[in-house]
Motif scaffolding. Structure first.
Motif, PDB file in Angstrom:
ATOM      1  N   PHE A 140       0.802  -1.381   0.073  1.00 33.54           N
ATOM      2  CA  PHE A 140      -0.253  -0.109  -0.201  1.00 33.54           C
ATOM      3  C   PHE A 140       0.953   1.094  -0.144  1.00 33.54           C
ATOM      4  O   PHE A 140       2.147   1.211   0.154  1.00 33.54           O
ATOM      5  N   ASN A 141       0.266   2.428  -0.339  1.00 37.14           N
ATOM      6  CA  ASN A 141       0.822   3.703  -0.162  1.00 37.14           C
ATOM      7  C   ASN A 141       0.010   4.476   0.963  1.00 37.14           C
ATOM      8  O   ASN A 141      -1.100   4.255   1.083  1.00 37.14           O
ATOM      9  N   GLN A 142       0.844   5.380   1.646  1.00 36.81           N
ATOM     10  CA  GLN A 142       0.062   5.927   2.694  1.00 36.81           C
ATOM     11  C   GLN A 142       0.477   7.337   2.753  1.00 36.81           C
ATOM     12  O   GLN A 142       1.758   7.877   2.218  1.00 36.81           O
ATOM     13  N   ILE A 143      -0.171   8.356   2.960  1.00 36.99           N
ATOM     14  CA  ILE A 143      -0.095   9.812   3.289  1.00 36.99           C
ATOM     15  C   ILE A 143      -0.434  10.421   4.717  1.00 36.99           C
ATOM     16  O   ILE A 143      -1.627   9.790   4.905  1.00 36.99           O
ATOM     17  N   TYR A 144       0.585  10.951   5.368  1.00 31.11           N
ATOM     18  CA  TYR A 144       0.434  11.306   6.602  1.00 31.11           C
ATOM     19  C   TYR A 144      -0.302  12.625   7.057  1.00 31.11           C
ATOM     20  O   TYR A 144       0.047  13.585   6.121  1.00 31.11           O
ATOM     21  N   PHE A 145      -1.160  12.551   7.905  1.00 31.48           N
ATOM     22  CA  PHE A 145      -1.722  13.974   8.523  1.00 31.48           C
ATOM     23  C   PHE A 145      -1.700  13.921   9.849  1.00 31.48           C
ATOM     24  O   PHE A 145      -1.860  13.008  10.587  1.00 31.48           O
ATOM     25  N   ALA A 146      -1.541  15.333  10.690  1.00 33.05           N
ATOM     26  CA  ALA A 146      -1.362  15.177  12.033  1.00 33.05           C
ATOM     27  C   ALA A 146      -2.676  15.122  12.605  1.00 33.05           C
ATOM     28  O   ALA A 146      -2.775  14.522  13.875  1.00 33.05           O
ATOM     29  N   ASP A 147      -3.880  15.437  11.862  1.00 28.66           N
ATOM     30  CA  ASP A 147      -5.195  15.385  12.409  1.00 28.66           C
ATOM     31  C   ASP A 147      -6.029  15.141  11.419  1.00 28.66           C
ATOM     32  O   ASP A 147      -5.862  14.928  10.002  1.00 28.66           O
ATOM     33  N   GLU A 148      -7.028  14.658  12.181  1.00 33.26           N
ATOM     34  CA  GLU A 148      -8.424  13.824  11.129  1.00 33.26           C
ATOM     35  C   GLU A 148      -8.989  14.812  10.222  1.00 33.26           C
ATOM     36  O   GLU A 148      -9.133  14.416   8.933  1.00 33.26           O
ATOM     37  N   ALA A 172       6.381   5.960   2.599  1.00 30.06           N
ATOM     38  CA  ALA A 172       5.152   6.214   1.846  1.00 30.06           C
ATOM     39  C   ALA A 172       4.661   5.097   1.170  1.00 30.06           C
ATOM     40  O   ALA A 172       3.302   5.046   0.540  1.00 30.06           O
ATOM     41  N   SER A 173       5.498   4.000   0.948  1.00 32.04           N
ATOM     42  CA  SER A 173       5.070   3.092   0.317  1.00 32.04           C
ATOM     43  C   SER A 173       5.492   1.576   0.991  1.00 32.04           C
ATOM     44  O   SER A 173       6.735   1.424   1.596  1.00 32.04           O
ATOM     45  N   ILE A 174       4.674   0.568   0.945  1.00 32.08           N
ATOM     46  CA  ILE A 174       4.928  -0.533   1.793  1.00 32.08           C
ATOM     47  C   ILE A 174       4.677  -1.793   0.567  1.00 32.08           C
ATOM     48  O   ILE A 174       3.571  -1.852  -0.021  1.00 32.08           O
ATOM     49  N   ASP A 175       5.716  -2.618   0.274  1.00 34.76           N
ATOM     50  CA  ASP A 175       5.426  -3.738  -0.767  1.00 34.76           C
ATOM     51  C   ASP A 175       5.699  -5.008  -0.126  1.00 34.76           C
ATOM     52  O   ASP A 175       6.782  -5.470   0.551  1.00 34.76           O
ATOM     53  N   ALA A 176       4.558  -5.591  -0.200  1.00 33.57           N
ATOM     54  CA  ALA A 176       4.460  -7.227   0.013  1.00 33.57           C
ATOM     55  C   ALA A 176       5.280  -7.460   1.729  1.00 33.57           C
ATOM     56  O   ALA A 176       6.232  -8.171   1.872  1.00 33.57           O
ATOM     57  N   GLU A 177       4.560  -6.663   2.659  1.00 27.65           N
ATOM     58  CA  GLU A 177       5.135  -6.950   3.946  1.00 27.65           C
ATOM     59  C   GLU A 177       3.801  -7.477   4.879  1.00 27.65           C
ATOM     60  O   GLU A 177       2.741  -7.444   4.398  1.00 27.65           O
ATOM     61  N   SER A 178       4.427  -8.212   5.829  1.00 29.87           N
ATOM     62  CA  SER A 178       3.190  -9.086   6.632  1.00 29.87           C
ATOM     63  C   SER A 178       2.685  -8.200   7.403  1.00 29.87           C
ATOM     64  O   SER A 178       3.216  -6.908   7.821  1.00 29.87           O
ATOM     65  N   LEU A 179       1.525  -8.600   8.038  1.00 31.32           N
ATOM     66  CA  LEU A 179       0.772  -7.647   8.808  1.00 31.32           C
ATOM     67  C   LEU A 179       1.517  -7.338  10.336  1.00 31.32           C
ATOM     68  O   LEU A 179       1.382  -6.358  10.838  1.00 31.32           O
ATOM     69  N   GLN A 180       2.295  -8.457  10.573  1.00 32.06           N
ATOM     70  CA  GLN A 180       3.306  -7.955  11.772  1.00 32.06           C
ATOM     71  C   GLN A 180       4.086  -7.180  11.595  1.00 32.06           C
ATOM     72  O   GLN A 180       4.453  -6.192  12.371  1.00 32.06           O
ATOM     73  N   GLU A 181       4.856  -6.855  10.478  1.00 32.81           N
ATOM     74  CA  GLU A 181       5.780  -5.947  10.150  1.00 32.81           C
ATOM     75  C   GLU A 181       4.998  -4.563  10.214  1.00 32.81           C
ATOM     76  O   GLU A 181       5.712  -3.754  10.601  1.00 32.81           O
ATOM     77  N   VAL A 182       3.758  -4.580   9.529  1.00 27.98           N
ATOM     78  CA  VAL A 182       3.116  -3.434   9.291  1.00 27.98           C
ATOM     79  C   VAL A 182       2.789  -2.883  10.829  1.00 27.98           C
ATOM     80  O   VAL A 182       3.023  -1.608  10.968  1.00 27.98           O
ATOM     81  N   GLN A 200      -7.341  -1.990  -4.485  1.00 21.52           N
ATOM     82  CA  GLN A 200      -7.298  -1.396  -5.811  1.00 21.52           C
ATOM     83  C   GLN A 200      -8.820  -0.589  -5.870  1.00 21.52           C
ATOM     84  O   GLN A 200      -9.453  -0.167  -6.918  1.00 21.52           O
ATOM     85  N   ALA A 201      -8.802   0.451  -4.721  1.00 20.42           N
ATOM     86  CA  ALA A 201     -10.236   1.074  -4.737  1.00 20.42           C
ATOM     87  C   ALA A 201      -9.480   2.627  -4.661  1.00 20.42           C
ATOM     88  O   ALA A 201     -10.411   3.507  -4.349  1.00 20.42           O
ATOM     89  N   GLY A 202      -8.379   3.040  -4.983  1.00 16.82           N
ATOM     90  CA  GLY A 202      -8.007   4.353  -4.808  1.00 16.82           C
ATOM     91  C   GLY A 202      -7.644   4.798  -3.408  1.00 16.82           C
ATOM     92  O   GLY A 202      -7.534   3.865  -2.466  1.00 16.82           O
ATOM     93  N   LEU A 218      -4.677   0.970  -0.898  1.00 19.06           N
ATOM     94  CA  LEU A 218      -4.283  -0.561  -0.722  1.00 19.06           C
ATOM     95  C   LEU A 218      -4.068  -1.042  -2.129  1.00 19.06           C
ATOM     96  O   LEU A 218      -4.900  -1.309  -2.862  1.00 19.06           O
ATOM     97  N   ASN A 219      -3.005  -1.528  -2.432  1.00 13.12           N
ATOM     98  CA  ASN A 219      -2.562  -1.982  -3.728  1.00 13.12           C
ATOM     99  C   ASN A 219      -2.975  -3.649  -3.818  1.00 13.12           C
ATOM    100  O   ASN A 219      -3.518  -4.077  -4.817  1.00 13.12           O
TER     101      ASN A 219
END
Length: 265
Positions: A140-148, A172-182, A200-202, A218-219
């Protein structure tokens, strides 16, 4: 000459032995009482079943729980009577449940000794693939924000372009990591939220972590399946357990069909 496969079935052994006992009894002039084929679960018996439940659980059973007790009583009674009919009690001071156990062991004996081939086990393995799956990997890719609020505003504006977030040390990008690692990187709350996201839902979210809020794309999510040879022994044990349960059930249904069950309502 090789005998047909059906002659090795425990159900056939059950019925064959029962027929021999029947002939032995009727030949000597002693017929089996037809009334013994009626299992009457009257109000008194139901009260006893209800009381035994209450003694264990500390409360009266619900209708569903009482029905379950009645069904178990009927099952035990069928197997108990058949055990007596086959003479399994002769010379052995066993209680009712011990006789029931003997009947069930007879039904499962063939399955316990069976040696299934690879084709049988592979079919069982494929039909129960989830049972032998390993860990889940996510990309997955992620973008961070300090507040909701900032995360929600960015998501609303992300229809035509990727949103812009704030700087953080997280990748910013996680590639094929286990949930434990995440979970080690983002925390348990973040991992649990990933389970509700669609691949694949944007961009989706906001998703909370131990650091703040994230928009997540979530890729891919997939489960690693164990190789058949690596889990062959486990598959064989599971197959044998399932086969024993199936044979017990089939044998019981054959025997139960000879009885008329009467339950007062």
């Amino acid at each position: 000459m090789r005998s047909p496969n059906w002659t090795h079935e425990p159900i056939v052994h059950f019925l064959g032995l029962g027929a021999l006992v029947y002939v032995a009894l009727t030949w000597g002039g002693q017929t089996i009482d037809p009334s013994s084929r009626v299992i009457d679960v009257g109000s008194e018996q139901q009260a006893e079943l209800s009381l035994s439940f209450e003694r264990v659980m500390g409360r009266a059973p619900t209708d569903t729980e009482l029905d379950a007790r009645i069904n178990q009583f009927v099952r035990d009674e069928v197997l108990y009577r058949e055990a007596l009919r086959l003479g399994l009690d002769q010379g052995d001071a066993v209680v009712r449940q011990r006789m029931v156990a003997k009947m069930e062991m007879s039904a499962s004996a063939a399955a316990e000794a069976a040696q299934p081939g690879d084709a049988v086990l592979r079919t069982f393995y494929e039909d129960n693939a989830d049972r032998y799956s390993g860990e889940v990997l996510v990309s997955f890719n992620q973008i961070y924000f300090a507040d909701e609020a900032s995360a929600r505003a960015a998501l609303s504006a992300a229809e035509n372009a990727d949103p812009s977030g704030e700087q953080i040390s997280l990748p910013a990008s996680i590639d094929a990591e286990s949930l434990q690692e995440v979970q080690t990187r983002f925390g348990g709350v973040f991992v649990r939220a990933l389970a509700s996201l669609e691949a694949q839902a944007g961009w989706q979210g906001p998703v909370q972590s131990g650091f703040g809020w994230h928009l997540v794309r979530l890729n891919e999510r997939h489960r690693v399946t164990s190789d058949f040879e690596a889990v062959r022994d486990r598959v064989e044990n599971d197959w044998r357990s399932a086969e024993i349960a199936n044979r017990k059930s089939r044998a019981f249904e054959v025997l139960r069909s000879a009885y008329r069950i009467e339950i007062d309502r």
